[in-house]
Design a protein around this motif. Sequence first.
Motif, PDB file in Angstrom:
ATOM      1  N   GLY A 489       0.770  -1.233   0.000  1.00 50.43           N
ATOM      2  CA  GLY A 489       0.000   0.000   0.000  1.00 50.43           C
ATOM      3  C   GLY A 489       0.799   1.280   0.000  1.00 50.43           C
ATOM      4  N   ILE A 490       1.900   1.323  -0.749  1.00 49.58           N
ATOM      5  CA  ILE A 490       2.692   2.551  -0.844  1.00 49.58           C
ATOM      6  C   ILE A 490       2.849   2.955  -2.307  1.00 49.58           C
ATOM      7  N   ASP A 491       3.380   4.146  -2.527  1.00 44.62           N
ATOM      8  CA  ASP A 491       3.530   4.722  -3.861  1.00 44.62           C
ATOM      9  C   ASP A 491       4.526   3.899  -4.692  1.00 44.62           C
ATOM     10  N   ALA A 492       4.020   3.252  -5.737  1.00 45.41           N
ATOM     11  CA  ALA A 492       4.858   2.368  -6.558  1.00 45.41           C
ATOM     12  C   ALA A 492       5.914   3.131  -7.349  1.00 45.41           C
ATOM     13  N   THR A 493       5.655   4.414  -7.681  1.00 42.47           N
ATOM     14  CA  THR A 493       6.658   5.175  -8.446  1.00 42.47           C
ATOM     15  C   THR A 493       7.916   5.386  -7.612  1.00 42.47           C
ATOM     16  N   TRP A 494       7.737   5.590  -6.281  1.00 44.04           N
ATOM     17  CA  TRP A 494       8.902   5.746  -5.421  1.00 44.04           C
ATOM     18  C   TRP A 494       9.671   4.437  -5.317  1.00 44.04           C
ATOM     19  N   MET A 495       8.922   3.317  -5.246  1.00 38.03           N
ATOM     20  CA  MET A 495       9.601   2.031  -5.096  1.00 38.03           C
ATOM     21  C   MET A 495      10.430   1.705  -6.332  1.00 38.03           C
ATOM     22  N   VAL A 496       9.882   1.985  -7.524  1.00 37.63           N
ATOM     23  CA  VAL A 496      10.636   1.747  -8.750  1.00 37.63           C
ATOM     24  C   VAL A 496      11.837   2.697  -8.817  1.00 37.63           C
ATOM     25  N   ALA A 497      11.655   3.923  -8.334  1.00 39.28           N
ATOM     26  CA  ALA A 497      12.776   4.874  -8.303  1.00 39.28           C
ATOM     27  C   ALA A 497      13.891   4.369  -7.376  1.00 39.28           C
ATOM     28  N   LEU A 498      13.515   3.807  -6.225  1.00 36.83           N
ATOM     29  CA  LEU A 498      14.509   3.256  -5.310  1.00 36.83           C
ATOM     30  C   LEU A 498      15.250   2.087  -5.949  1.00 36.83           C
ATOM     31  N   GLN A 499      14.524   1.276  -6.726  1.00 35.90           N
ATOM     32  CA  GLN A 499      15.148   0.190  -7.475  1.00 35.90           C
ATOM     33  C   GLN A 499      16.214   0.728  -8.426  1.00 35.90           C
ATOM     34  N   ALA A 500      15.861   1.762  -9.191  1.00 35.02           N
ATOM     35  CA  ALA A 500      16.779   2.307 -10.188  1.00 35.02           C
ATOM     36  C   ALA A 500      18.004   2.940  -9.536  1.00 35.02           C
ATOM     37  N   VAL A 501      17.806   3.610  -8.407  1.00 32.57           N
ATOM     38  CA  VAL A 501      18.933   4.236  -7.704  1.00 32.57           C
ATOM     39  C   VAL A 501      19.865   3.161  -7.133  1.00 32.57           C
ATOM     40  N   GLY A 502      19.275   2.139  -6.507  1.00 33.24           N
ATOM     41  CA  GLY A 502      20.100   1.051  -5.985  1.00 33.24           C
ATOM     42  C   GLY A 502      20.823   0.308  -7.090  1.00 33.24           C
ATOM     43  N   GLY A 503      20.133   0.111  -8.220  1.00 31.06           N
ATOM     44  CA  GLY A 503      20.765  -0.551  -9.363  1.00 31.06           C
ATOM     45  C   GLY A 503      21.961   0.217  -9.884  1.00 31.06           C
ATOM     46  N   ALA A 504      21.870   1.547  -9.844  1.00 33.63           N
ATOM     47  CA  ALA A 504      23.010   2.373 -10.252  1.00 33.63           C
ATOM     48  C   ALA A 504      24.168   2.204  -9.275  1.00 33.63           C
ATOM     49  N   ALA A 505      23.847   2.242  -7.970  1.00 27.89           N
ATOM     50  CA  ALA A 505      24.900   2.131  -6.953  1.00 27.89           C
ATOM     51  C   ALA A 505      25.582   0.769  -6.992  1.00 27.89           C
ATOM     52  N   GLY A 506      24.849  -0.266  -7.427  1.00 32.77           N
ATOM     53  CA  GLY A 506      25.439  -1.599  -7.494  1.00 32.77           C
ATOM     54  C   GLY A 506      26.608  -1.698  -8.441  1.00 32.77           C
ATOM     55  N   ASN A 507      26.699  -0.782  -9.396  1.00 33.66           N
ATOM     56  CA  ASN A 507      27.834  -0.778 -10.318  1.00 33.66           C
ATOM     57  C   ASN A 507      29.155  -0.507  -9.608  1.00 33.66           C
ATOM     58  N   VAL A 508      29.096   0.120  -8.441  1.00 35.23           N
ATOM     59  CA  VAL A 508      30.299   0.439  -7.669  1.00 35.23           C
ATOM     60  C   VAL A 508      31.034  -0.834  -7.237  1.00 35.23           C
ATOM     61  N   ILE A 509      30.264  -1.915  -7.015  1.00 43.35           N
ATOM     62  CA  ILE A 509      30.872  -3.164  -6.535  1.00 43.35           C
ATOM     63  C   ILE A 509      30.717  -4.310  -7.531  1.00 43.35           C
ATOM     64  N   CYS A 510      30.179  -4.022  -8.717  1.00 43.31           N
ATOM     65  CA  CYS A 510      29.933  -5.071  -9.708  1.00 43.31           C
ATOM     66  C   CYS A 510      31.239  -5.778 -10.089  1.00 43.31           C
ATOM     67  N   VAL A 511      31.234  -7.107  -9.983  1.00 43.55           N
ATOM     68  CA  VAL A 511      32.474  -7.860 -10.155  1.00 43.55           C
ATOM     69  C   VAL A 511      33.070  -7.674 -11.540  1.00 43.55           C
ATOM     70  N   HIS A 512      32.248  -7.856 -12.592  1.00 41.50           N
ATOM     71  CA  HIS A 512      32.904  -7.810 -13.902  1.00 41.50           C
ATOM     72  C   HIS A 512      33.268  -6.392 -14.320  1.00 41.50           C
ATOM     73  N   ASN A 513      32.617  -5.356 -13.738  1.00 41.74           N
ATOM     74  CA  ASN A 513      33.077  -3.984 -13.982  1.00 41.74           C
ATOM     75  C   ASN A 513      34.421  -3.743 -13.307  1.00 41.74           C
ATOM     76  N   VAL A 514      34.577  -4.284 -12.085  1.00 31.06           N
ATOM     77  CA  VAL A 514      35.858  -4.148 -11.377  1.00 31.06           C
ATOM     78  C   VAL A 514      36.954  -4.905 -12.123  1.00 31.06           C
ATOM     79  N   VAL A 515      36.622  -6.110 -12.585  1.00 31.18           N
ATOM     80  CA  VAL A 515      37.597  -6.889 -13.358  1.00 31.18           C
ATOM     81  C   VAL A 515      38.019  -6.125 -14.608  1.00 31.18           C
ATOM     82  N   ALA A 516      37.040  -5.549 -15.306  1.00 27.27           N
ATOM     83  CA  ALA A 516      37.343  -4.820 -16.545  1.00 27.27           C
ATOM     84  C   ALA A 516      38.183  -3.576 -16.272  1.00 27.27           C
ATOM     85  N   ALA A 517      37.781  -2.784 -15.262  1.00 29.84           N
ATOM     86  CA  ALA A 517      38.532  -1.565 -14.940  1.00 29.84           C
ATOM     87  C   ALA A 517      39.949  -1.890 -14.496  1.00 29.84           C
ATOM     88  N   SER A 518      40.099  -2.949 -13.705  1.00 25.25           N
ATOM     89  CA  SER A 518      41.425  -3.347 -13.238  1.00 25.25           C
ATOM     90  C   SER A 518      42.292  -3.817 -14.401  1.00 25.25           C
TER      91      SER A 518
END
Length: 562
Positions: A489-518
Amino acid sequence: MTALLSFLPILAVGVLLVGFRLPASRAMPVSYLVAAGLALFVWQVPGVQVAAASIKGLSLTLRLLFIIFGAILLLNTLKHSGALAVIRNGFTNISADRRVQVIIIAWLFGAFIEGAAGFGTPAAVTVPLMVGLGFPAMAAVVAGMIIQSTPVSFGAVGTPILVGVNKGLAGDESVKTVVADMGFGQWDGFLAFVGFKVALLHAIVGMLIPLLLVVFMTRFFGKNKSAREGLAVWPFALFASFALTVPYVLVAWFLGPEFPSLLGALIGLAIVVPVAKRGWLMPKGEPWDFPPRTEWEAGWTGGMEIDLKSGQAGEPPKVGVFTAWLPYLLLAGLLVLTRIEALPLKAWLRSIQLKWNVFGTDIFVDETPLYVPGTVFIVVSLIAVALHRMNGPSVGAAWGESLKTTAKASIALVFTVPMVQVFLNTDGGLAGHEKMPIALANGVAALAGGAYPLLAPALGGFGAFVAGSNTISNMMFSLFQFEVAVKIGIDATWMVALQAVGGAAGNVICVHNVVAASAVVGLTGREGEVIRKTLLVFVYYALAAGVIGFVFLKLGLLPPGG
């Protein structure tokens, strides 16, 4: 139980990479075997489907290696032409302070490249550039990973929203009904509104990213190992943050999800560079620098050594400032021009397509080789050879060094990306379980109950950590997040926004991005050390976004259709 079992491949990565400090080339084969074993014997997925997912992973691995090779080639080309030495002198003229340089290169220039190309390209551009300017390789990789947070939701001209969230939600009739009840007559209007909320959350949480960037530099890579030396530039760091995030939010509101990172970074560069040149907002005293190279710790350096004094083989550098920078300007321009839908270049490059239905399963290998950023890197490298009038030995040295460095990254990626694809493609098994990502998400939501919005960004981050992409995380979990919001029973637009923000932050620790950058700077085998540092940034980002989103939901701020 299925939620716990779904977590095992990820747990294996964390324990082996971060806990036991194994290189990714040894940790990722184990993780692949865990994922494949669960798929075959617990989920009872047909062996042909596991094989097809593995082959798709190998296809994506080749794409990543192509990008890595192109990025390294451009760096080595500029190194051997003498252009890199000229570029370094140019940054020294802006400011000799490394804290200022990392903000301009990683935060602002990196955000611009993210807005243009996305998919890990910022690290491929900015990390080798920082190494070429004299940063320790480890410091450059950490900086390049930290900034893959705030600009990522609008990377590649809005792809995580326009493709990720869109495809994740658009096919569900119940979602369309709820969206219509919210007062959105057009689907594009709904996406734009979600995008604005994403930008607002990023602007608030990301406000501290430039400051964290410099604190990490001074605390982990400074002579005195002092966080205070990073905090000393807080006025400049916050100014650089607002110079990007304020136009970023305004662009999201007025123009939609395509251009917040791209235009926000460009406007930020135009504002911050003149301020840096004048030394405004900086503490008095000597510019901060890394300790002399002879005092660097063994783990700071990679296999790529940059001799900034060398130009072409047997010749002194003969490259002017504009000519030295021109390849990077061409790179940025071509990345933008080839990503804009209204221009014919994108359609032409994507018209050459390799598509294969693997072994008759629902899994497709779908590649557009000319559209991959690696092609742009190589084209620009060849142009640089002509622009800088390079001789044969210099060109040969650049290509040879680039091939050797790329080869070192291949072992880890050959297992990393197939593991991800097996994990994602565990639906339809005889056991009748939900596929692994959804099983894990259901377990988290059941445990959290009404407090779930606090954990929504962490789930999005988990998706990106596994899949290596904010776009794929949004495709996997947007519908799940939307349905949980409706259920509690909460605002679904905020929940999807939280998903997108967290998904962006996950790139900071993403294994294959770290492997590639290294790999780009020859730091293969040190991935766990990078993740141990960047994990702190991810925890801050996901936790802060969750708390802010939870408060916004409780206070009823920005109601649907607002």
